[in-house]
Motif scaffolding. Sequence first.
Motif, PDB file in Angstrom:
ATOM      1  N   PRO A   1       0.806  -1.229   0.000  1.00  0.00           N
ATOM      2  CA  PRO A   1       0.000   0.000   0.000  1.00  0.00           C
ATOM      3  C   PRO A   1       0.837   1.276   0.000  1.00  0.00           C
ATOM      4  O   PRO A   1       0.364   2.324  -0.410  1.00  0.00           O
ATOM      5  CB  PRO A   1      -0.832  -0.104   1.286  1.00  0.00           C
ATOM      6  CG  PRO A   1      -0.163  -1.121   2.127  1.00  0.00           C
ATOM      7  CD  PRO A   1       0.637  -2.010   1.214  1.00  0.00           C
ATOM      8  N   SER A   2       2.094   1.199   0.440  1.00  0.00           N
ATOM      9  CA  SER A   2       2.944   2.396   0.456  1.00  0.00           C
ATOM     10  C   SER A   2       3.848   2.488  -0.769  1.00  0.00           C
ATOM     11  O   SER A   2       4.742   3.331  -0.818  1.00  0.00           O
ATOM     12  CB  SER A   2       3.789   2.422   1.730  1.00  0.00           C
ATOM     13  OG  SER A   2       4.680   1.319   1.747  1.00  0.00           O
ATOM     14  N   ALA A   3       3.625   1.668  -1.780  1.00  0.00           N
ATOM     15  CA  ALA A   3       4.486   1.652  -2.971  1.00  0.00           C
ATOM     16  C   ALA A   3       4.621   3.009  -3.668  1.00  0.00           C
ATOM     17  O   ALA A   3       5.715   3.377  -4.077  1.00  0.00           O
ATOM     18  CB  ALA A   3       4.013   0.585  -3.951  1.00  0.00           C
ATOM     19  N   PRO A   4       3.539   3.763  -3.829  1.00  0.00           N
ATOM     20  CA  PRO A   4       3.691   5.052  -4.521  1.00  0.00           C
ATOM     21  C   PRO A   4       4.575   6.044  -3.751  1.00  0.00           C
ATOM     22  O   PRO A   4       5.235   6.873  -4.356  1.00  0.00           O
ATOM     23  CB  PRO A   4       2.265   5.586  -4.629  1.00  0.00           C
ATOM     24  CG  PRO A   4       1.388   4.399  -4.462  1.00  0.00           C
ATOM     25  CD  PRO A   4       2.146   3.466  -3.570  1.00  0.00           C
ATOM     26  N   THR A   5       4.594   5.981  -2.439  1.00  0.00           N
ATOM     27  CA  THR A   5       5.365   6.941  -1.650  1.00  0.00           C
ATOM     28  C   THR A   5       6.757   6.437  -1.281  1.00  0.00           C
ATOM     29  O   THR A   5       7.669   7.229  -1.093  1.00  0.00           O
ATOM     30  CB  THR A   5       4.614   7.308  -0.356  1.00  0.00           C
ATOM     31  OG1 THR A   5       4.345   6.119   0.381  1.00  0.00           O
ATOM     32  CG2 THR A   5       3.309   8.020  -0.677  1.00  0.00           C
ATOM     33  N   VAL A   6       6.915   5.127  -1.151  1.00  0.00           N
ATOM     34  CA  VAL A   6       8.210   4.544  -0.785  1.00  0.00           C
ATOM     35  C   VAL A   6       8.572   3.486  -1.838  1.00  0.00           C
ATOM     36  O   VAL A   6       8.261   2.309  -1.683  1.00  0.00           O
ATOM     37  CB  VAL A   6       8.161   3.887   0.620  1.00  0.00           C
ATOM     38  CG1 VAL A   6       9.531   3.363   1.013  1.00  0.00           C
ATOM     39  CG2 VAL A   6       7.628   4.848   1.657  1.00  0.00           C
ATOM     40  N   PRO A   7       9.207   3.921  -2.943  1.00  0.00           N
ATOM     41  CA  PRO A   7       9.498   2.953  -4.002  1.00  0.00           C
ATOM     42  C   PRO A   7      10.539   1.918  -3.561  1.00  0.00           C
ATOM     43  O   PRO A   7      11.533   2.246  -2.928  1.00  0.00           O
ATOM     44  CB  PRO A   7      10.045   3.821  -5.142  1.00  0.00           C
ATOM     45  CG  PRO A   7      10.451   5.094  -4.519  1.00  0.00           C
ATOM     46  CD  PRO A   7       9.677   5.257  -3.243  1.00  0.00           C
ATOM     47  N   LYS A   8      10.252   0.660  -3.870  1.00  0.00           N
ATOM     48  CA  LYS A   8      11.167  -0.438  -3.595  1.00  0.00           C
ATOM     49  C   LYS A   8      11.356  -1.226  -4.880  1.00  0.00           C
ATOM     50  O   LYS A   8      10.468  -1.263  -5.720  1.00  0.00           O
ATOM     51  CB  LYS A   8      10.579  -1.381  -2.535  1.00  0.00           C
ATOM     52  CG  LYS A   8      10.583  -0.862  -1.128  1.00  0.00           C
ATOM     53  CD  LYS A   8       9.791  -1.826  -0.272  1.00  0.00           C
ATOM     54  CE  LYS A   8      10.505  -2.232   0.968  1.00  0.00           C
ATOM     55  NZ  LYS A   8       9.741  -3.145   1.800  1.00  0.00           N
ATOM     56  N   ARG A   9      12.487  -1.866  -4.970  1.00  0.00           N
ATOM     57  CA  ARG A   9      12.799  -2.668  -6.156  1.00  0.00           C
ATOM     58  C   ARG A   9      12.096  -4.021  -6.079  1.00  0.00           C
ATOM     59  O   ARG A   9      12.066  -4.653  -5.037  1.00  0.00           O
ATOM     60  CB  ARG A   9      14.316  -2.862  -6.229  1.00  0.00           C
ATOM     61  CG  ARG A   9      14.812  -3.649  -7.401  1.00  0.00           C
ATOM     62  CD  ARG A   9      14.959  -2.744  -8.607  1.00  0.00           C
ATOM     63  NE  ARG A   9      15.157  -3.478  -9.816  1.00  0.00           N
ATOM     64  CZ  ARG A   9      16.306  -3.579 -10.461  1.00  0.00           C
ATOM     65  NH1 ARG A   9      17.374  -2.988  -9.991  1.00  0.00           N
ATOM     66  NH2 ARG A   9      16.386  -4.247 -11.579  1.00  0.00           N
ATOM     67  N   GLU A  10      11.531  -4.448  -7.198  1.00  0.00           N
ATOM     68  CA  GLU A  10      10.960  -5.798  -7.312  1.00  0.00           C
ATOM     69  C   GLU A  10      12.000  -6.698  -7.961  1.00  0.00           C
ATOM     70  O   GLU A  10      12.642  -6.312  -8.934  1.00  0.00           O
ATOM     71  CB  GLU A  10       9.724  -5.796  -8.212  1.00  0.00           C
ATOM     72  CG  GLU A  10       8.444  -5.663  -7.483  1.00  0.00           C
ATOM     73  CD  GLU A  10       7.250  -5.849  -8.419  1.00  0.00           C
ATOM     74  OE1 GLU A  10       6.297  -6.483  -7.973  1.00  0.00           O
ATOM     75  OE2 GLU A  10       7.269  -5.351  -9.543  1.00  0.00           O
ATOM     76  N   TYR A  11      12.162  -7.889  -7.412  1.00  0.00           N
ATOM     77  CA  TYR A  11      13.102  -8.860  -7.968  1.00  0.00           C
ATOM     78  C   TYR A  11      12.309 -10.041  -8.499  1.00  0.00           C
ATOM     79  O   TYR A  11      11.519 -10.641  -7.776  1.00  0.00           O
ATOM     80  CB  TYR A  11      14.102  -9.316  -6.908  1.00  0.00           C
ATOM     81  CG  TYR A  11      14.977  -8.189  -6.427  1.00  0.00           C
ATOM     82  CD1 TYR A  11      16.081  -7.786  -7.153  1.00  0.00           C
ATOM     83  CD2 TYR A  11      14.675  -7.507  -5.255  1.00  0.00           C
ATOM     84  CE1 TYR A  11      16.881  -6.734  -6.723  1.00  0.00           C
ATOM     85  CE2 TYR A  11      15.463  -6.458  -4.815  1.00  0.00           C
ATOM     86  CZ  TYR A  11      16.565  -6.076  -5.554  1.00  0.00           C
ATOM     87  OH  TYR A  11      17.344  -5.039  -5.125  1.00  0.00           O
ATOM     88  N   ARG A  12      12.526 -10.390  -9.754  1.00  0.00           N
ATOM     89  CA  ARG A  12      11.761 -11.471 -10.376  1.00  0.00           C
ATOM     90  C   ARG A  12      12.607 -12.682 -10.719  1.00  0.00           C
ATOM     91  O   ARG A  12      12.065 -13.726 -11.040  1.00  0.00           O
ATOM     92  CB  ARG A  12      11.088 -10.954 -11.638  1.00  0.00           C
ATOM     93  CG  ARG A  12      10.098  -9.856 -11.338  1.00  0.00           C
ATOM     94  CD  ARG A  12       9.381  -9.444 -12.572  1.00  0.00           C
ATOM     95  NE  ARG A  12       8.458  -8.361 -12.279  1.00  0.00           N
ATOM     96  CZ  ARG A  12       7.454  -8.057 -13.041  1.00  0.00           C
ATOM     97  NH1 ARG A  12       7.235  -8.731 -14.130  1.00  0.00           N
ATOM     98  NH2 ARG A  12       6.673  -7.064 -12.714  1.00  0.00           N
ATOM     99  N   ILE A  13      13.931 -12.533 -10.680  1.00  0.00           N
ATOM    100  CA  ILE A  13      14.813 -13.643 -11.057  1.00  0.00           C
ATOM    101  C   ILE A  13      15.803 -13.878  -9.928  1.00  0.00           C
ATOM    102  O   ILE A  13      16.432 -12.940  -9.439  1.00  0.00           O
ATOM    103  CB  ILE A  13      15.568 -13.331 -12.363  1.00  0.00           C
ATOM    104  CG1 ILE A  13      14.570 -13.065 -13.500  1.00  0.00           C
ATOM    105  CG2 ILE A  13      16.520 -14.470 -12.723  1.00  0.00           C
ATOM    106  CD1 ILE A  13      15.200 -12.508 -14.754  1.00  0.00           C
TER     107      ILE A  13
END
Length: 134
Positions: A71-83
Amino acid sequence: MVVTPSREHAVRLYQAIRSHIEERGLTDYGTLVAFSGTVKIDDIEYTEPKLNGFADKELPDRFGYVRADDPSAPTVPKREYRILVVAEKYQTSFDQPLLTTMYVDKPAWTKSRLGTWTSVLDPAGFFRTMPVLL
């Protein structure tokens, strides 16, 4: 998840995947590597924390992060790891509900190795009751 036959292979594949992703400008495909200890390649020492940029104990949480569920993604960007490229680590008992695909780039023909792969593929026992085709 990509399971490799050695730590050196994991480092080289991790670097190749990252390079491929960067060359194509793909920003949503973060890549991580997991292995124990230190591996020396061409007189350079590599460790999991050095390559990933954070402590190895953080890896399961970082790999499990999904921006859509935050829910805080727009304000606190974090990296997504897919591999996740692994060698001699996380091949059994890696509890990650988001893990949907596993590539095994290593021989798995002995009975003990086959048992390891079947337990990784389905901890609920599905493959223990059905024949595994390799």
